[in-house]
Motif scaffolding. Structure first.
Motif, PDB file in Angstrom:
ATOM      1  N   ARG A  65       0.828  -1.205   0.000  1.00  0.00           N
ATOM      2  CA  ARG A  65       0.000   0.000   0.000  1.00  0.00           C
ATOM      3  C   ARG A  65       0.866   1.259   0.000  1.00  0.00           C
ATOM      4  N   ALA A  66       1.951   1.233   0.766  1.00  0.00           N
ATOM      5  CA  ALA A  66       2.827   2.402   0.832  1.00  0.00           C
ATOM      6  C   ALA A  66       3.427   2.722  -0.539  1.00  0.00           C
ATOM      7  N   ILE A  67       3.783   1.683  -1.279  1.00  0.00           N
ATOM      8  CA  ILE A  67       4.313   1.890  -2.632  1.00  0.00           C
ATOM      9  C   ILE A  67       3.211   2.405  -3.557  1.00  0.00           C
ATOM     10  N   ALA A  68       2.008   1.807  -3.440  1.00  0.00           N
ATOM     11  CA  ALA A  68       0.881   2.243  -4.271  1.00  0.00           C
ATOM     12  C   ALA A  68       0.534   3.699  -4.012  1.00  0.00           C
ATOM     13  N   GLU A  69       0.644   4.137  -2.780  1.00  0.00           N
ATOM     14  CA  GLU A  69       0.332   5.539  -2.458  1.00  0.00           C
ATOM     15  C   GLU A  69       1.288   6.485  -3.176  1.00  0.00           C
ATOM     16  N   GLN A  70       2.555   6.098  -3.284  1.00  0.00           N
ATOM     17  CA  GLN A  70       3.515   6.948  -3.994  1.00  0.00           C
ATOM     18  C   GLN A  70       3.244   6.963  -5.497  1.00  0.00           C
ATOM     19  N   VAL A  71       2.869   5.795  -6.043  1.00  0.00           N
ATOM     20  CA  VAL A  71       2.510   5.745  -7.456  1.00  0.00           C
ATOM     21  C   VAL A  71       1.267   6.587  -7.715  1.00  0.00           C
ATOM     22  N   ALA A  72       0.288   6.509  -6.807  1.00  0.00           N
ATOM     23  CA  ALA A  72      -0.939   7.286  -6.939  1.00  0.00           C
ATOM     24  C   ALA A  72      -0.632   8.783  -6.875  1.00  0.00           C
ATOM     25  N   ALA A  73       0.267   9.156  -5.985  1.00  0.00           N
ATOM     26  CA  ALA A  73       0.641  10.576  -5.892  1.00  0.00           C
ATOM     27  C   ALA A  73       1.320  11.037  -7.187  1.00  0.00           C
ATOM     28  N   TRP A  74       2.144  10.185  -7.760  1.00  0.00           N
ATOM     29  CA  TRP A  74       2.791  10.523  -9.032  1.00  0.00           C
ATOM     30  C   TRP A  74       1.759  10.695 -10.137  1.00  0.00           C
ATOM     31  N   LEU A  75       0.782   9.796 -10.179  1.00  0.00           N
ATOM     32  CA  LEU A  75      -0.289   9.909 -11.174  1.00  0.00           C
ATOM     33  C   LEU A  75      -1.097  11.178 -10.973  1.00  0.00           C
ATOM     34  N   GLY A  76      -1.293  11.543  -9.702  1.00  0.00           N
ATOM     35  CA  GLY A  76      -2.097  12.709  -9.388  1.00  0.00           C
ATOM     36  C   GLY A  76      -1.457  14.032  -9.796  1.00  0.00           C
ATOM     37  N   LYS A  77      -0.166  13.994 -10.076  1.00  0.00           N
ATOM     38  CA  LYS A  77       0.514  15.215 -10.483  1.00  0.00           C
ATOM     39  C   LYS A  77       0.258  15.548 -11.951  1.00  0.00           C
ATOM     40  N   GLY A  78      -0.438  14.619 -12.653  1.00  0.00           N
ATOM     41  CA  GLY A  78      -0.810  14.858 -14.036  1.00  0.00           C
ATOM     42  C   GLY A  78       0.350  14.874 -14.999  1.00  0.00           C
ATOM     43  N   ARG A  79       1.339  14.029 -14.721  1.00  0.00           N
ATOM     44  CA  ARG A  79       2.516  14.014 -15.588  1.00  0.00           C
ATOM     45  C   ARG A  79       2.180  13.416 -16.950  1.00  0.00           C
TER      46      ARG A  79
END
Length: 321
Positions: A307-321
């Motif tokens: 989950r901790a790794i998924a949260e970082q991936v989700a945050a990266w996705l949320g930046k709209g890159r």
């Protein structure tokens, strides 16, 4: 006489503006319901509410609802390793499940054409995808993650003796399936940096890549090759995951590091990419994976690591890159 404008206003309020095209002819009321971004459960519930709201209106004998949805841009997250045996497939499956639990609309493709393992990891062995107009529909896994794998198309244990172009075409069919309602697709790449990886990157251009490695130097050398491949193709690197990062003895609790410790984190710093976290070498992960029950679908320390790794991936996705 039926007041269609009153019905239209009522439905617009009920569905937050998702209905349109209201018509009544010879007792048949027809309308269009936009279900873009809705899960299957929410979509079915909204359809029932719409039918209930209009079925008793004067002049309405039957209701026909046409559901439509906008095609959303599919963001592909490639999970690569540069070599086999480092837990890339396990991370891919659990990353998809963990992202789903975080509320993301995520699907999973097993791009390891020659050695598919996702059907076993996700508990979907023996299931076959449906197809229409030469396009496949993903299988709905027990964990709410739609998925496709070459393992769903061949018998378990059957060797796939295909050359690179054939494997690349097979992968394209998996990625180009009907991923309705999905905005993020996790693609579990085969080990190495060969034809299948190149075909996938060139044709489908991932939004980002996650690299998996054990802490030992040999695995990190291969991980560096995978990093180089994505960099040359212009694919952003989301980060590096260290798998099999420590083994806790179930009898005495002592933690040992059979593959070393901290090597991936150090390598991430040297390569200038984020370090996403560690996954332990745990018996629970192995037994759950063999049983087709991704640890990320449960609770406890192992689920929290994913989950901790998924949260970082989700945050990266949320930046709209």
């Amino acid at each position: 006489m039926t007041d269609l404008s009153a019905i239209a206003d009522r439905l617009s309020s009920l569905t937050m503006g998702r209905t349109s095209g209201l018509r009544l002819r010879e007792g048949m009321l027809t309308l269009v319901l936009d279900v873009t971004g809705l899960s299957n459960d929410v979509r079915e519930a909204m359809e029932r509410e719409v039918r209930h709201a209009v079925q008793d209106a004067p002049g309405v004998d039957d209701v026909r609802i046409a559901m439509t949805q906008e095609k959303t841009a599919l963001r592909i997250i490639a999970v690569g390793s540069g070599k086999g045996g480092v837990g890339k497939s396990t991370l891919s499956a659990n990353l998809a499940v963990a992202l789903k639990r975080l509320g993301h609309r995520v699907g999973l493709v097993d791009a390891d054409i020659y050695g598919p393992s996702q059907p076993r990891l996700m508990g979907s062995e023996g299931e076959k995808p449906e197809a229409q107009d030469k396009q496949m529909f993903p299988i709905q896994s027990r964990w709410g993650v739609p998925m496709l794998s070459m393992g769903h198309l061949v018998k378990p244990g059957q060797a796939i003796a295909w050359r690179g172009p054939m494997a690349g075409n097979a992968l394209s069919q998996l990625v180009d399936a009907r991923w309705d309602g999905i905005d993020t697709l996790i693609v579990d790449l085969p080990p190495g940096t060969g034809d299948v990886q190149l075909s996938m990157i060139q044709k489908h251009k991932p939004a980002g890549a996650v690299i998996v490695s054990t802490p030992q130097d040999l695995a990190l050398i291969d991980a560096a090759r995978a990093v180089s491949l994505f960099e040359q193709a212009g694919v952003p690197l989301i980060g590096l995951v260290e798998n099999m990062a420590g083994y806790a003895c179930p009898s005495c609790g002592e933690v040992s590091d059979p593959f070393g410790s901290g090597g991936a984190e150090k390598a991430a710093g040297e390569m200038g990419m984020p370090f996403l976290g560690r996954i332990p070498l745990a018996m629970g992960i192995r037994t759950a994976s063999d049983a087709g029950e991704p640890p990320a679908a449960g609770d406890g320390a192992e689920a929290e690591a994913f989950r901790a790794i998924a949260e970082q991936v989700a945050a990266w996705l949320g930046k709209g890159r």
